[in-house]
Design a protein around this motif. Structure first.
Motif, PDB file in Angstrom:
ATOM      1  N   LYS A  64      90.668 129.334 -11.687  1.00 10.55           N
ATOM      2  CA  LYS A  64      89.923 128.135 -12.094  1.00 10.55           C
ATOM      3  C   LYS A  64      90.326 126.948 -11.216  1.00 10.55           C
ATOM      4  N   LEU A  65      89.314 126.306 -10.648  1.00 13.20           N
ATOM      5  CA  LEU A  65      89.573 125.133  -9.805  1.00 13.20           C
ATOM      6  C   LEU A  65      89.832 123.907 -10.669  1.00 13.20           C
ATOM      7  N   ARG A  66      90.650 123.012 -10.165  1.00 13.47           N
ATOM      8  CA  ARG A  66      90.854 121.721 -10.818  1.00 13.47           C
ATOM      9  C   ARG A  66      89.574 120.901 -10.693  1.00 13.47           C
ATOM     10  N   LYS A  67      89.442 119.890 -11.518  1.00 13.32           N
ATOM     11  CA  LYS A  67      88.298 118.978 -11.381  1.00 13.32           C
ATOM     12  C   LYS A  67      88.508 118.063 -10.178  1.00 13.32           C
ATOM     13  N   THR A  68      89.744 117.570 -10.024  1.00 15.56           N
ATOM     14  CA  THR A  68      90.087 116.718  -8.882  1.00 15.56           C
ATOM     15  C   THR A  68      91.512 117.038  -8.435  1.00 15.56           C
ATOM     16  N   CYS A  69      91.808 116.692  -7.203  1.00 16.73           N
ATOM     17  CA  CYS A  69      93.159 116.874  -6.671  1.00 16.73           C
ATOM     18  C   CYS A  69      94.057 115.778  -7.255  1.00 16.73           C
ATOM     19  N   PRO A  70      95.214 116.123  -7.819  1.00 20.91           N
ATOM     20  CA  PRO A  70      96.101 115.108  -8.383  1.00 20.91           C
ATOM     21  C   PRO A  70      96.752 114.219  -7.324  1.00 20.91           C
ATOM     22  N   GLU A  71      96.786 114.648  -6.080  1.00 22.43           N
ATOM     23  CA  GLU A  71      97.399 113.859  -5.008  1.00 22.43           C
ATOM     24  C   GLU A  71      96.417 112.899  -4.346  1.00 22.43           C
ATOM     25  N   CYS A  72      95.295 113.428  -3.868  1.00 27.53           N
ATOM     26  CA  CYS A  72      94.373 112.589  -3.085  1.00 27.53           C
ATOM     27  C   CYS A  72      93.086 112.257  -3.828  1.00 27.53           C
ATOM     28  N   GLY A  73      92.850 112.879  -4.984  1.00 23.52           N
ATOM     29  CA  GLY A  73      91.665 112.574  -5.776  1.00 23.52           C
ATOM     30  C   GLY A  73      90.396 113.279  -5.323  1.00 23.52           C
ATOM     31  N   LEU A  74      90.505 114.285  -4.447  1.00 30.14           N
ATOM     32  CA  LEU A  74      89.323 115.014  -3.986  1.00 30.14           C
ATOM     33  C   LEU A  74      88.619 115.653  -5.175  1.00 30.14           C
ATOM     34  N   ASP A  75      87.316 115.382  -5.315  1.00 32.04           N
ATOM     35  CA  ASP A  75      86.510 115.951  -6.387  1.00 32.04           C
ATOM     36  C   ASP A  75      86.049 117.337  -5.951  1.00 32.04           C
ATOM     37  N   TYR A  76      86.411 118.361  -6.714  1.00 33.72           N
ATOM     38  CA  TYR A  76      86.069 119.740  -6.355  1.00 33.72           C
ATOM     39  C   TYR A  76      84.672 120.142  -6.824  1.00 33.72           C
ATOM     40  N   GLN A  77      83.852 119.181  -7.171  1.00 32.50           N
ATOM     41  CA  GLN A  77      82.504 119.485  -7.628  1.00 32.50           C
ATOM     42  C   GLN A  77      81.667 120.130  -6.516  1.00 32.50           C
ATOM     43  N   PHE A  78      82.016 119.900  -5.272  1.00 29.31           N
ATOM     44  CA  PHE A  78      81.296 120.484  -4.140  1.00 29.31           C
ATOM     45  C   PHE A  78      81.506 121.993  -4.054  1.00 29.31           C
ATOM     46  N   ALA A  79      82.602 122.485  -4.609  1.00 27.29           N
ATOM     47  CA  ALA A  79      82.995 123.886  -4.438  1.00 27.29           C
ATOM     48  C   ALA A  79      82.095 124.805  -5.246  1.00 27.29           C
ATOM     49  N   ASN A  80      81.545 125.778  -4.562  1.00 28.11           N
ATOM     50  CA  ASN A  80      80.650 126.729  -5.186  1.00 28.11           C
ATOM     51  C   ASN A  80      80.895 128.101  -4.565  1.00 28.11           C
TER      52      ASN A  80
END
Length: 139
Positions: free
Chosen positions: A36-52
């Motif tokens: 399961k992917l995180r919603k966002t990176c806790p370090e840089c805040g990258l939103d993983y919504q793009f990941a498919n």
């Protein structure tokens, strides 16, 4: 092999996927569990919504991992003709563990590749923009 050693983009994708780290900062894990992917990176805040990644990891696990392991199982059957219970104790765990162990790196590589290459399904840019606007309450 020269392509792989001289391509920093490939190296970044490979290392990020193998380690399961964020493809933007490489500091935090992109996973919130086994797959399961995180919603966002806790370090840089990258939103993983793009990941498919969809079924990509399973496809690669079957083609790259299960296929060669199946040849091993068939070889064992042809050479030694063991009883069925030997296959239950050896072949099933080898195939199961082999495929499950490679799912996470394959998913990591696919997500990192999507991020590094700015990948999006062809012809869906407008649909993604509308969907994201609706989820943020803009439309």
């Amino acid at each position: 092999m020269a392509f792989f050693t001289q391509n920093p983009k490939f190296d970044w994708i490979f290392q990020s996927g193998l380690k399961g780290t964020c493809p933007a900062c490489a500091k935090a894990s992109m996973f919130n569990g086994w797959l399961k992917l995180r919603k966002t990176c806790p370090e840089c805040g990258l939103d993983y919504q793009f990941a498919n990644a969809d079924d990509g990891p399973a496809f690669f696990a079957l083609c790259i991992t299960a296929f060669p392991l199946t040849f091993f199982v068939v070889w064992m059957e042809v050479v030694y003709s063991p009883p069925w219970w030997v296959h239950v104790l050896t072949s099933v765990p080898i195939l199961g563990v082999g495929c499950l162990a490679t799912l996470r790196p394959f998913k990591g590589w696919l997500v990192a590749s999507q991020y590094v290459n700015n990948a999006i399904e062809a012809g869906t840019e407008g649909l993604w923009a509308k969907l994201n606007a609706r989820e943020k309450g803009e439309g």
